[in-house]
Motif scaffolding. Structure first.
Motif, PDB file in Angstrom:
ATOM      1  N   MET A 102     -19.437  32.900   1.853  1.00  0.00           N
ATOM      2  CA  MET A 102     -19.399  31.594   1.155  1.00  0.00           C
ATOM      3  C   MET A 102     -20.552  31.136   0.561  1.00  0.00           C
ATOM      4  O   MET A 102     -20.861  30.533  -0.451  1.00  0.00           O
ATOM      5  CB  MET A 102     -18.694  30.393   2.400  1.00  0.00           C
ATOM      6  N   LEU A 103     -21.741  31.315   1.386  1.00  0.00           N
ATOM      7  CA  LEU A 103     -23.000  30.641   1.079  1.00  0.00           C
ATOM      8  C   LEU A 103     -23.563  31.747  -0.125  1.00  0.00           C
ATOM      9  O   LEU A 103     -24.075  31.059  -1.109  1.00  0.00           O
ATOM     10  CB  LEU A 103     -24.056  30.776   2.118  1.00  0.00           C
ATOM     11  N   THR A 104     -23.136  33.072  -0.038  1.00  0.00           N
ATOM     12  CA  THR A 104     -23.652  33.921  -1.137  1.00  0.00           C
ATOM     13  C   THR A 104     -23.077  33.527  -2.446  1.00  0.00           C
ATOM     14  O   THR A 104     -23.543  33.505  -3.386  1.00  0.00           O
ATOM     15  CB  THR A 104     -23.477  35.252  -0.900  1.00  0.00           C
ATOM     16  N   SER A 105     -21.625  32.989  -2.607  1.00  0.00           N
ATOM     17  CA  SER A 105     -21.176  32.676  -3.381  1.00  0.00           C
ATOM     18  C   SER A 105     -21.573  31.534  -4.305  1.00  0.00           C
ATOM     19  O   SER A 105     -21.789  31.323  -5.593  1.00  0.00           O
ATOM     20  CB  SER A 105     -19.564  32.356  -3.309  1.00  0.00           C
ATOM     21  N   THR A 106     -22.113  30.648  -3.370  1.00  0.00           N
ATOM     22  CA  THR A 106     -22.573  29.149  -3.935  1.00  0.00           C
ATOM     23  C   THR A 106     -23.933  29.530  -4.539  1.00  0.00           C
ATOM     24  O   THR A 106     -24.296  28.932  -5.482  1.00  0.00           O
ATOM     25  CB  THR A 106     -22.621  28.197  -2.832  1.00  0.00           C
ATOM     26  N   VAL A 107     -24.693  30.568  -3.768  1.00  0.00           N
ATOM     27  CA  VAL A 107     -26.036  30.536  -4.418  1.00  0.00           C
ATOM     28  C   VAL A 107     -25.822  31.645  -5.617  1.00  0.00           C
ATOM     29  O   VAL A 107     -26.780  31.118  -6.697  1.00  0.00           O
ATOM     30  CB  VAL A 107     -26.948  31.658  -3.309  1.00  0.00           C
ATOM     31  N   CYS A 108     -25.046  32.313  -5.834  1.00  0.00           N
ATOM     32  CA  CYS A 108     -24.812  33.119  -7.126  1.00  0.00           C
ATOM     33  C   CYS A 108     -24.246  32.236  -8.164  1.00  0.00           C
ATOM     34  O   CYS A 108     -24.671  32.188  -9.541  1.00  0.00           O
ATOM     35  CB  CYS A 108     -23.976  34.237  -7.087  1.00  0.00           C
ATOM     36  N   ALA A 109     -23.431  31.245  -7.708  1.00  0.00           N
ATOM     37  CA  ALA A 109     -23.200  30.089  -8.876  1.00  0.00           C
ATOM     38  C   ALA A 109     -24.274  29.285  -9.502  1.00  0.00           C
ATOM     39  O   ALA A 109     -24.198  29.097 -10.484  1.00  0.00           O
ATOM     40  CB  ALA A 109     -22.010  29.554  -8.328  1.00  0.00           C
ATOM     41  N   ALA A 110     -25.130  28.989  -8.502  1.00  0.00           N
ATOM     42  CA  ALA A 110     -26.346  28.245  -8.643  1.00  0.00           C
ATOM     43  C   ALA A 110     -27.125  28.830  -9.590  1.00  0.00           C
ATOM     44  O   ALA A 110     -27.847  28.297 -10.721  1.00  0.00           O
ATOM     45  CB  ALA A 110     -27.058  27.464  -7.410  1.00  0.00           C
ATOM     46  N   VAL A 111     -27.381  30.032  -9.408  1.00  0.00           N
ATOM     47  CA  VAL A 111     -28.281  30.940 -10.320  1.00  0.00           C
ATOM     48  C   VAL A 111     -27.903  31.105 -11.584  1.00  0.00           C
ATOM     49  O   VAL A 111     -28.271  31.025 -12.647  1.00  0.00           O
ATOM     50  CB  VAL A 111     -28.646  32.391  -9.604  1.00  0.00           C
ATOM     51  N   SER A 112     -26.458  31.454 -11.744  1.00  0.00           N
ATOM     52  CA  SER A 112     -25.803  31.583 -13.157  1.00  0.00           C
ATOM     53  C   SER A 112     -25.970  30.206 -13.747  1.00  0.00           C
ATOM     54  O   SER A 112     -26.181  30.222 -15.055  1.00  0.00           O
ATOM     55  CB  SER A 112     -24.236  31.873 -12.755  1.00  0.00           C
ATOM     56  N   ALA A 113     -25.524  29.066 -13.065  1.00  0.00           N
ATOM     57  CA  ALA A 113     -25.874  27.781 -13.718  1.00  0.00           C
ATOM     58  C   ALA A 113     -27.245  27.673 -14.547  1.00  0.00           C
ATOM     59  O   ALA A 113     -27.347  26.903 -15.392  1.00  0.00           O
ATOM     60  CB  ALA A 113     -25.205  26.641 -12.771  1.00  0.00           C
ATOM     61  N   ALA A 114     -28.079  27.928 -13.434  1.00  0.00           N
ATOM     62  CA  ALA A 114     -29.655  27.724 -13.872  1.00  0.00           C
ATOM     63  C   ALA A 114     -30.012  28.413 -14.895  1.00  0.00           C
ATOM     64  O   ALA A 114     -30.538  28.304 -15.901  1.00  0.00           O
ATOM     65  CB  ALA A 114     -30.497  27.963 -12.807  1.00  0.00           C
ATOM     66  N   GLY A 115     -29.272  29.907 -15.135  1.00  0.00           N
ATOM     67  CA  GLY A 115     -29.511  30.606 -16.154  1.00  0.00           C
ATOM     68  C   GLY A 115     -28.965  30.183 -17.414  1.00  0.00           C
ATOM     69  O   GLY A 115     -29.491  30.265 -18.556  1.00  0.00           O
ATOM     70  N   LEU A 116     -27.688  29.772 -17.328  1.00  0.00           N
ATOM     71  CA  LEU A 116     -27.128  29.065 -18.707  1.00  0.00           C
ATOM     72  C   LEU A 116     -27.761  28.082 -19.133  1.00  0.00           C
ATOM     73  O   LEU A 116     -27.903  27.687 -20.247  1.00  0.00           O
ATOM     74  CB  LEU A 116     -25.629  28.728 -18.150  1.00  0.00           C
ATOM     75  N   GLY A 117     -28.373  27.152 -18.354  1.00  0.00           N
ATOM     76  CA  GLY A 117     -29.160  26.067 -18.697  1.00  0.00           C
ATOM     77  C   GLY A 117     -30.466  26.360 -19.407  1.00  0.00           C
ATOM     78  O   GLY A 117     -30.777  25.872 -20.654  1.00  0.00           O
ATOM     79  N   ILE A 118     -31.043  27.242 -18.756  1.00  0.00           N
ATOM     80  CA  ILE A 118     -32.209  27.852 -19.625  1.00  0.00           C
ATOM     81  C   ILE A 118     -31.860  28.650 -20.990  1.00  0.00           C
ATOM     82  O   ILE A 118     -32.543  28.365 -21.888  1.00  0.00           O
ATOM     83  CB  ILE A 118     -32.960  28.932 -18.574  1.00  0.00           C
ATOM     84  N   ALA A 119     -30.934  29.034 -20.891  1.00  0.00           N
ATOM     85  CA  ALA A 119     -30.284  29.662 -22.350  1.00  0.00           C
ATOM     86  C   ALA A 119     -30.122  28.665 -23.160  1.00  0.00           C
ATOM     87  O   ALA A 119     -30.343  28.793 -24.508  1.00  0.00           O
ATOM     88  CB  ALA A 119     -29.136  30.551 -21.795  1.00  0.00           C
TER      89      ALA A 119
ATOM     90  N   VAL B  10     -21.602  43.722  -0.208  1.00  0.00           N
ATOM     91  CA  VAL B  10     -22.761  44.067  -0.004  1.00  0.00           C
ATOM     92  C   VAL B  10     -23.281  43.240   1.439  1.00  0.00           C
ATOM     93  O   VAL B  10     -24.166  43.846   2.158  1.00  0.00           O
ATOM     94  CB  VAL B  10     -23.699  43.882  -1.309  1.00  0.00           C
ATOM     95  N   THR B  11     -22.809  41.964   1.360  1.00  0.00           N
ATOM     96  CA  THR B  11     -23.176  41.142   2.597  1.00  0.00           C
ATOM     97  C   THR B  11     -22.571  41.616   3.760  1.00  0.00           C
ATOM     98  O   THR B  11     -23.155  41.697   5.070  1.00  0.00           O
ATOM     99  CB  THR B  11     -22.777  39.687   2.326  1.00  0.00           C
TER     100      THR B  11
END
Length: 156
Positions: free
Chosen positions: A1-18, A52-53
Motif C-alpha cells: 500500500m505504501l509503495t503504491s502511494t509513493v509510486c503515485a506521488a513520483v508519477s504525479a511529480a513527474g507529470l507536474g515537471i513535464a 518485488v516488495t
C-alpha cells in the motif's frame, strides 16, 4: 500500500515537471519526462511492485539467497581442493604423463604441406617440393622460404 502511494506521488511529480517543461516550449523534453514519470504508476498497476516488495522484505527469500551463495562457495572450495590434491587433471597425472613421454599425439606425423590439396596450385606445390628438398639436403638458406612460397601462391 505504501509503495503504491509513493509510486503515485513520483508519477504525479513527474507529470507536474513535464507540464512546466511544456509551458517553457520544450515539448520534446516534456514528452520524455512524461513518459518516464508514467513508469512507476504503470508498474504498480501491473503488480510488479508488489512482487518485488514481497521478494525484498521477506526473510525467507533472503535465507534462500544465502543458501544459494553458500552452495556456490562450497562448490568452488571443493574444486580448488581437488586440484591441489591432484584429482582430475592434477599434478600427479601431469607428472606421470611427462615421465612416460606421451606428450606428442603422433610423433611420426609428417609436416603440414603448403598446398591446398585441390590440385589447382601445381606451381606452388613445385615450389614447396623444392623448398622441402633444400631443407632435406642441409640447413635451409632462408628461414622465410615457406612464408615466401605462401605469398607467391597468393600473388603477393
Amino acid at each position: 500500500m505504501l509503495t503504491s502511494t509513493v509510486c503515485a506521488a513520483v508519477s504525479a511529480a513527474g507529470l507536474g515537471i513535464a507540464a512546466i517543461t511544456a509551458y517553457r516550449k520544450r515539448f520534446l523534453a516534456a514528452l520524455r519526462i512524461a513518459a518516464f514519470s508514467l513508469i512507476p504508476i504503470g508498474l504498480v498497476m501491473t503488480g510488479v511492485i508488489d512482487w518485488v516488495t514481497n521478494i525484498v522484505f521477506k526473510p525467507t527469500v533472503w535465507a534462500g539467497f544465502g543458501l544459494l551463495a553458500l552452495s556456490a562457495l562450497l562448490l568452488a572450495i571443493s574444486r580448488r581442493v581437488e586440484r591441489r590434491r591432484g584429482g582430475i587433471g592434477g599434478r600427479k597425472e601431469r607428472k606421470a604423463a611427462a615421465a612416460s613421454g606421451a606428450g606428442a599425439v603422433a610423433p611420426a606425423a609428417s609436416a603440414p604441406s603448403l598446398t591446398s590439396g585441390r590440385g589447382a596450385d601445381r606451381q606452388s606445390a613445385k615450389e614447396a617440393a623444392k623448398a622441402k628438398a633444400k631443407g632435406a639436403s642441409g640447413a635451409p638458406k632462408d628461414d622465410f622460404s615457406d612464408i615466401e612460397a605462401i605469398l607467391k601462391k597468393h600473388g603477393i
